[in-house]
Design an enzyme around this catalytic site. Structure first.
Site, PDB file in Angstrom:
ATOM      1  N   PHE A 128      48.988  47.432  51.478  1.00 49.41           N
ATOM      2  CA  PHE A 128      48.059  46.798  50.553  1.00 49.41           C
ATOM      3  C   PHE A 128      47.337  45.713  51.368  1.00 49.41           C
ATOM      4  CE2 PHE A 128      46.686  43.856  47.278  1.00 49.41           C
ATOM      5  CZ  PHE A 128      46.140  44.733  46.350  1.00 49.41           C
ATOM      6  N   ASP A 197      57.749  44.312  51.523  1.00 48.18           N
ATOM      7  CA  ASP A 197      56.958  43.997  50.328  1.00 48.18           C
ATOM      8  C   ASP A 197      57.394  44.971  49.236  1.00 48.18           C
ATOM      9  OD1 ASP A 197      55.008  44.058  48.290  1.00 48.18           O
ATOM     10  OD2 ASP A 197      53.409  43.432  49.652  1.00 48.18           O
ATOM     11  N   TYR A 222      54.317  41.054  38.160  1.00 47.67           N
ATOM     12  CA  TYR A 222      53.458  41.471  37.046  1.00 47.67           C
ATOM     13  C   TYR A 222      53.343  42.983  36.902  1.00 47.67           C
ATOM     14  CZ  TYR A 222      50.235  40.963  41.048  1.00 47.67           C
ATOM     15  OH  TYR A 222      49.657  41.000  42.285  1.00 47.67           O
ATOM     16  N   LYS A 223      54.041  43.737  37.753  1.00 47.01           N
ATOM     17  CA  LYS A 223      53.983  45.202  37.612  1.00 47.01           C
ATOM     18  C   LYS A 223      55.194  45.670  36.805  1.00 47.01           C
ATOM     19  CE  LYS A 223      51.846  45.630  42.207  1.00 47.01           C
ATOM     20  NZ  LYS A 223      50.420  45.554  41.889  1.00 47.01           N
ATOM     21  N   ARG A 371      45.190  57.273  39.917  1.00 52.27           N
ATOM     22  CA  ARG A 371      46.560  56.779  40.086  1.00 52.27           C
ATOM     23  C   ARG A 371      47.215  56.607  38.715  1.00 52.27           C
ATOM     24  NH1 ARG A 371      48.042  51.051  42.914  1.00 52.27           N
ATOM     25  NH2 ARG A 371      47.642  50.393  40.790  1.00 52.27           N
TER      26      ARG A 371
HETATM   27  C1  LIG Z   1      51.981  45.867  47.925  1.00 49.95           C
HETATM   28  C2  LIG Z   1      51.211  44.717  47.347  1.00 49.95           C
HETATM   29  N1  LIG Z   1      51.242  43.512  47.953  1.00 49.95           N
HETATM   30  C3  LIG Z   1      50.567  42.463  47.447  1.00 49.95           C
HETATM   31  C4  LIG Z   1      49.808  42.585  46.297  1.00 49.95           C
HETATM   32  C5  LIG Z   1      49.013  41.454  45.728  1.00 49.95           C
HETATM   33  O1  LIG Z   1      49.348  40.223  46.049  1.00 49.95           O
HETATM   34  P1  LIG Z   1      48.965  38.981  45.117  1.00 49.95           P
HETATM   35  O2  LIG Z   1      50.005  38.949  44.039  1.00 49.95           O
HETATM   36  O3  LIG Z   1      48.992  37.856  46.029  1.00 49.95           O
HETATM   37  O4  LIG Z   1      47.631  39.252  44.537  1.00 49.95           O
HETATM   38  C6  LIG Z   1      49.764  43.816  45.633  1.00 49.95           C
HETATM   39  C7  LIG Z   1      48.981  44.013  44.385  1.00 49.95           C
HETATM   40  O5  LIG Z   1      48.330  43.195  43.835  1.00 49.95           O
HETATM   41  C8  LIG Z   1      50.471  44.893  46.175  1.00 49.95           C
HETATM   42  O6  LIG Z   1      50.423  46.081  45.586  1.00 49.95           O
HETATM   43  N1  LIG Z   2      46.951  41.895  40.806  1.00 52.63           N
HETATM   44  C1  LIG Z   2      45.893  42.572  40.341  1.00 52.63           C
HETATM   45  C2  LIG Z   2      44.845  41.898  39.667  1.00 52.63           C
HETATM   46  C3  LIG Z   2      43.763  42.589  39.180  1.00 52.63           C
HETATM   47  C4  LIG Z   2      43.705  43.957  39.353  1.00 52.63           C
HETATM   48  C5  LIG Z   2      44.703  44.643  40.014  1.00 52.63           C
HETATM   49  C6  LIG Z   2      45.776  43.943  40.536  1.00 52.63           C
HETATM   50  C7  LIG Z   2      46.850  44.643  41.275  1.00 52.63           C
HETATM   51  O1  LIG Z   2      47.957  44.234  41.223  1.00 52.63           O
HETATM   52  C8  LIG Z   2      46.520  45.817  42.056  1.00 52.63           C
HETATM   53  C9  LIG Z   2      47.748  46.452  42.603  1.00 52.63           C
HETATM   54  N2  LIG Z   2      48.427  45.644  43.588  1.00 52.63           N
HETATM   55  C10 LIG Z   2      47.522  47.800  43.215  1.00 52.63           C
HETATM   56  O2  LIG Z   2      48.430  48.315  43.825  1.00 52.63           O
HETATM   57  O3  LIG Z   2      46.486  48.378  43.091  1.00 52.63           O
END
Ligand SMILES: Cc1ncc(COP(=O)(O)O)c(C=O)c1O
Ligand SMILES: Nc1ccccc1C(=O)C[C@H](N)C(=O)O
Length: 398
Positions: A128, A197, A222-223, A371
């Site tokens: 990511f 991660d 948040y997932k 997805r």
């Molecule tokens: C693997 C991974 N790392 C990091 C993040 C995002 O990090 P953050 O919470 O800082 O936006 C995401 C998705 O948002 C993710 O899917």
């Molecule tokens: N934090 C977000 C805020 C807004 C929109 C998407 C995200 C996601 O978390 C994307 C996710 N990490 C992803 O794997 O696509």
């Protein structure tokens, strides 16, 4: 006559030991929500808890709540709630900041733990993006060089120059599950540290942080942990590294005596060395409440249902969708699959927009990936069948 897919879905839902958990979430029957791998659904009891936090803890108790309502110790207390979900003993996880910030802490701290005579940081080339961006900046600061490396080739690429590797447990795009035990062991055999991660695996499958000897890990909440939009992330620091963990963001919350307010820094002991500044209490307490849905739930059962759901969805897609219109980029093998199915599809943006219009909410990853995330605590087999059937209808009409 053989069983239809709708009948099979009904049979699987009836036998599903986790089916009752759906009622704990605020969901509507018109929508199939397959985007919990981006934003988990709201556990239904959270609004009432937050109303109390705001009206009573903040509104009435005000400053007293830092002690009396347990605000100050929330980061480590909630870390201990997440710990069993990712296979960690208590005292090793602290909640706070975003995943991006925790990636920075973890990469710099690992480089400081193991960087004296090692000049390279391996970074998952399929990561990511935020992890890669942050690792590049961290490496500029610590004097290391980032080497981008596909996780499949990482065990072969690690050398006595490698200080650490930063790897995504589940690929956000393809849903591929990486071999955390094997890769961690290979990194250790070469004297490197493993930083994982867990954003797309925590809450969806067993991680086994302690069992597999992971050094440091980060993840969002948040997932699959349903903490809410922008809910704070977490940092895992294995107990054996805590005494030497040297945070690049040594804010006053990580001080041994924060209210001493002395000019000199002295790190607290334990995982709370990973704290930085004042925690975002409202988000944090929403997360804490959301974790109640895990009471009595075994992550192994969640994993078993997740695999059954993604198997069944793939089976329905294969049966319903006109030949050649989609290709799964998610591995078929259970040992290589996270909790999502990613389908390559021509015209994916229009197809996903139409699916959402018809009440099947997935995600688009540009340019051509549809997805679908499966959160076993609230997604059922009938949802999977309806999603595949709706996808087939959309593709036939396109
Ligand atoms: C693997 C991974 N790392 C990091 C993040 C995002 O990090 P953050 O919470 O800082 O936006 C995401 C998705 O948002 C993710 O899917
Ligand atoms: N934090 C977000 C805020 C807004 C929109 C998407 C995200 C996601 O978390 C994307 C996710 N990490 C992803 O794997 O696509």
């Amino acid at each position: 006559m053989s069983e239809s897919y709708e009948e099979k879905a009904a049979r699987l839902d009836a036998a599903d030991g986790l089916a009752g958990h759906r009622a704990k979430f605020a969901l509507d029957e018109e929508t199939v929500y397959l985007d919990g791998n981006s934003l988990g659904a709201l556990p239904a009891h959270v609004p009432a808890r937050m109303a109390d936090v705001i009206a009573r803890e903040w509104g009435e108790l005000r400053i007293r709540s830092w002690d009396e309502s347990g605000w100050w110790t929330a980061p480590e207390r909630i870390g201990d709630r997440i710990a069993p979900i990712v296979g960690a003993a208590p005292g090793q996880i602290v909640v706070g900041d975003s995943t991006s910030v925790n990636v920075f802490k973890a990469v710099v701290a690992a480089a400081r733990l193991n960087g004296d005579d090692r000049d390279e940081i391996l970074v998952d080339a399929t990561t990511f993006p935020t992890d890669g961006y942050i690792a590049q900046s961290a490496a500029r600061m610590t004097g290391h060089t980032v080497v981008a490396c596909d996780p499949a080739g990482m065990a072969a690429a690690v050398s006595d120059r490698t200080a650490l590797a930063l790897v995504n447990h589940v690929d956000y795009r393809t849903g591929r599950l990486q071999d955390l035990p094997g890769l961690t062991a290979a990194l250790h055999a070469a004297g490197a540290l493993a930083v994982w991660d867990l954003c797309h695996s925590a809450g969806a499958l067993p991680v086994g942080l302690d069992e597999h000897g992971v050094d440091l890990a980060v993840g969002c909440t948040y997932k699959y942990l349903n903490g809410g939009p922008g809910s704070p992330a977490y940092l895992y620091v294995a107990e054996r590294h805590q005494a030497a963990f040297d945070s690049p963001l040594p804010g006053w919350n990580s001080h041994a005596d924060p209210f001493g307010m002395t000019p000199g820094y002295e790190a607290a002991s334990g995982a709370l060395r990973g704290r930085v500044g004042t925690p975002d209490i409202l988000s944090m307490l929403a997360l804490e409440a959301a974790l109640d849905v895990w009471d009595g739930v075994a992550v192994e059962d969640v994993r078993a249902k997740s695999l059954a759901l993604t198997d069944f969805f793939l089976e329905c897609v294969e049966a319903y969708v006109p030949e050649g219109r989609v290709t799964s980029v998610t591995p078929g093998a259970h040992g290589e699959r996270g909790s999502q199915v990613a389908l390559r599809c021509a015209d994916a943006p229009a197809v996903m927009a139409e699916l959402i219009k018809r009440g099947v909410v997935g995600d688009l990853r540009r340019p051509d990936i549809l997805r679908f995330g499966f959160t076993p605590l609230y997604v059922g087999f009938a949802d999977a069948e309806r999603a595949a059937r709706t996808l087939a209808e959309v593709l036939r009409q396109a």
